[in-house]
Design an enzyme around this catalytic site. Structure first.
Site, PDB file in Angstrom:
ATOM      1  N   ARG A 143       0.612  -1.086  -0.217  1.00  0.00           N
ATOM      2  CA  ARG A 143      -0.097   0.216   0.154  1.00  0.00           C
ATOM      3  C   ARG A 143       0.701   1.097   0.209  1.00  0.00           C
ATOM      4  NH1 ARG A 143      -2.117  -3.364   4.339  1.00  0.00           N
ATOM      5  NH2 ARG A 143      -4.409  -4.244   3.292  1.00  0.00           N
ATOM      6  N   LYS A 167      -2.803  -1.758   7.606  1.00  0.00           N
ATOM      7  CA  LYS A 167      -4.400  -1.208   7.280  1.00  0.00           C
ATOM      8  C   LYS A 167      -4.297  -1.808   8.976  1.00  0.00           C
ATOM      9  CE  LYS A 167      -7.395  -0.626   4.663  1.00  0.00           C
ATOM     10  NZ  LYS A 167      -8.116  -0.792   2.924  1.00  0.00           N
ATOM     11  N   HIS A 239      -3.063   3.073  -6.710  1.00  0.00           N
ATOM     12  CA  HIS A 239      -3.544   2.696  -5.608  1.00  0.00           C
ATOM     13  C   HIS A 239      -3.813   0.802  -6.421  1.00  0.00           C
ATOM     14  CE1 HIS A 239      -4.747   0.001  -1.947  1.00  0.00           C
ATOM     15  NE2 HIS A 239      -5.905  -0.176  -3.720  1.00  0.00           N
ATOM     16  N   ARG A 242      -0.696  -1.880  -6.743  1.00  0.00           N
ATOM     17  CA  ARG A 242      -0.644  -2.829  -6.177  1.00  0.00           C
ATOM     18  C   ARG A 242      -2.041  -4.034  -6.532  1.00  0.00           C
ATOM     19  NH1 ARG A 242      -0.802  -4.716  -0.660  1.00  0.00           N
ATOM     20  NH2 ARG A 242      -3.090  -5.452  -0.065  1.00  0.00           N
ATOM     21  N   HIS A 274      -3.655  -8.907   3.321  1.00  0.00           N
ATOM     22  CA  HIS A 274      -4.843  -8.931   3.645  1.00  0.00           C
ATOM     23  C   HIS A 274      -5.731  -8.922   4.465  1.00  0.00           C
ATOM     24  CE1 HIS A 274      -5.691  -8.985  -1.254  1.00  0.00           C
ATOM     25  NE2 HIS A 274      -5.660  -6.816  -0.427  1.00  0.00           N
ATOM     26  N   TYR A 283      -9.379  -9.736  -6.803  1.00  0.00           N
ATOM     27  CA  TYR A 283      -9.151  -9.664  -7.755  1.00  0.00           C
ATOM     28  C   TYR A 283      -9.658 -11.089  -8.775  1.00  0.00           C
ATOM     29  CZ  TYR A 283      -5.943  -6.066  -5.697  1.00  0.00           C
ATOM     30  OH  TYR A 283      -5.276  -5.847  -4.623  1.00  0.00           O
TER      31      TYR A 283
END
Length: 307
Positions: A143, A167, A239, A242, A274, A283
């Site tokens: 990130r 995060k 972003h 990523r 994640h 994805y």
């Protein structure tokens, strides 16, 4: 008083591991409003009126009402006079924008554009910083905030990055390819000549830590200079580097057995940091050709073509 109930409720939930910093602020603001309105209990009408004022979007209104409803449910178990707002009526599905997947040629052009940004005397590192940042993001899937928070002590021996408290309050180790390690070492040699006492890896004018605003401004200049999707209504984002990393990692996987596919997903999910593997599965949904590849592998498995 309701404000005391908020403190009790937040303390209990924090003891269970929840942070609730924003929830704490919003519930305190709501209960002050309710008290000023003369309410001694939670009222649906008061909650609806308050969230309509403090929420600028349907999504934020839903979240504020959900927080009040959870709090009201907690109090309702002790006192049935508390009303529980029906926040589900205001739910709006969140549609994630389709990611822009950069081609290899586009990545090369972006790196070249970053390395040729206009030189600024107060910021001799400008070209080096943005070229290294884009390269690191594209090669590791970090990130942006994780890259900007990197400190020199987070660069571990063996080409490993220590990503701290990110995060979802998780730390992880991210190994880098040898080519990335070499590029980072070259960047650090340039950085050492001009940097001050701050130990952030990426610095801006005056040797200060680089902020997101500076990064986004430079990235837009790089997109224009590299002529990346100039006619696209929604411009690609930093972003999306990523997303590009994750998509390429899945595309390049040649594992066809069911257990291998599952292991690949778990490994990628861990590498990306994640919180839940469903965020990694997104994805597939966002990139139709990946979904087709996995579906094809599943059909071959079902047909007995794959052992």
């Amino acid at each position: 008083m309701l404000i005391d109930d908020v403190h009790r409720y937040i303390s209990l939930r924090r003891a269970l591991g929840f942070k609730l910093d924003k929830t704490d602020r919003y519930l305190e603001a709501f209960t002050r409003h309710a008290a000023a309105n003369g309410d001694s209990h939670i009222r649906t009408a008061t909650a609806l009126a308050w969230t309509a004022v403090v929420s600028s979007t349907p999504g934020s209104r839903y979240r504020r009402l959900q927080e009040i409803a959870d709090f009201a449910r907690f109090l309702h178990a002790e006192d049935a006079a508390h009303e529980i707002p029906q926040h589900h009526h205001y739910y709006r599905p969140c549609v994630r924008p389709a990611p822009y997947i950069y081609t290899s040629d586009e990545l090369v052009r972006m790196l070249h554009a970053a390395a040729n940004l206009r030189h600024q005397k107060p910021s001799p590192l400008r070209r080096h910083v943005h070229a290294m940042l884009i390269g690191l993001l594209a090669a590791t899937g970090l990130r942006v905030s994780e890259a900007l928070n990197l400190r020199l002590g987070d660069l571990l021996p063996g080409g490993v990055l220590h990503i701290r408290q990110t995060k979802f309050d998780k730390s992880r180790l991210v190994p880098m390819h040898a080519s990335v390690v070499a590029a980072l070492e070259a960047y650090l040699r340039v950085r050492a000549k001009v940097a001050g006492v701050d130990d952030h890896v990426f610095l801006t004018v005056g040797g200060r830590p680089m902020g997101l605003g500076t990064v986004h401004a430079a990235f837009h200049a790089i997109l224009n200079k590299a002529k990346i999707a100039p006619d696209r209504p929604r411009r690609p984002r930093i972003h999306d580097l990523r997303h590009t990393f994750a998509t390429r990692a899945l595309t390049q996987s040649h594992a066809m057995r069911r257990e291998d596919v599952a292991r690949d997903f778990v490994a990628l999910s861990t590498y990306l940091g994640h919180s839940e593997i469903r965020h990694t599965y997104w994805y597939l949904e966002a990139t139709p050709h990946l979904m087709g590849d996995i579906a094809g592998a599943a059909e071959m498995l079902a047909a007995g073509v794959i052992a």
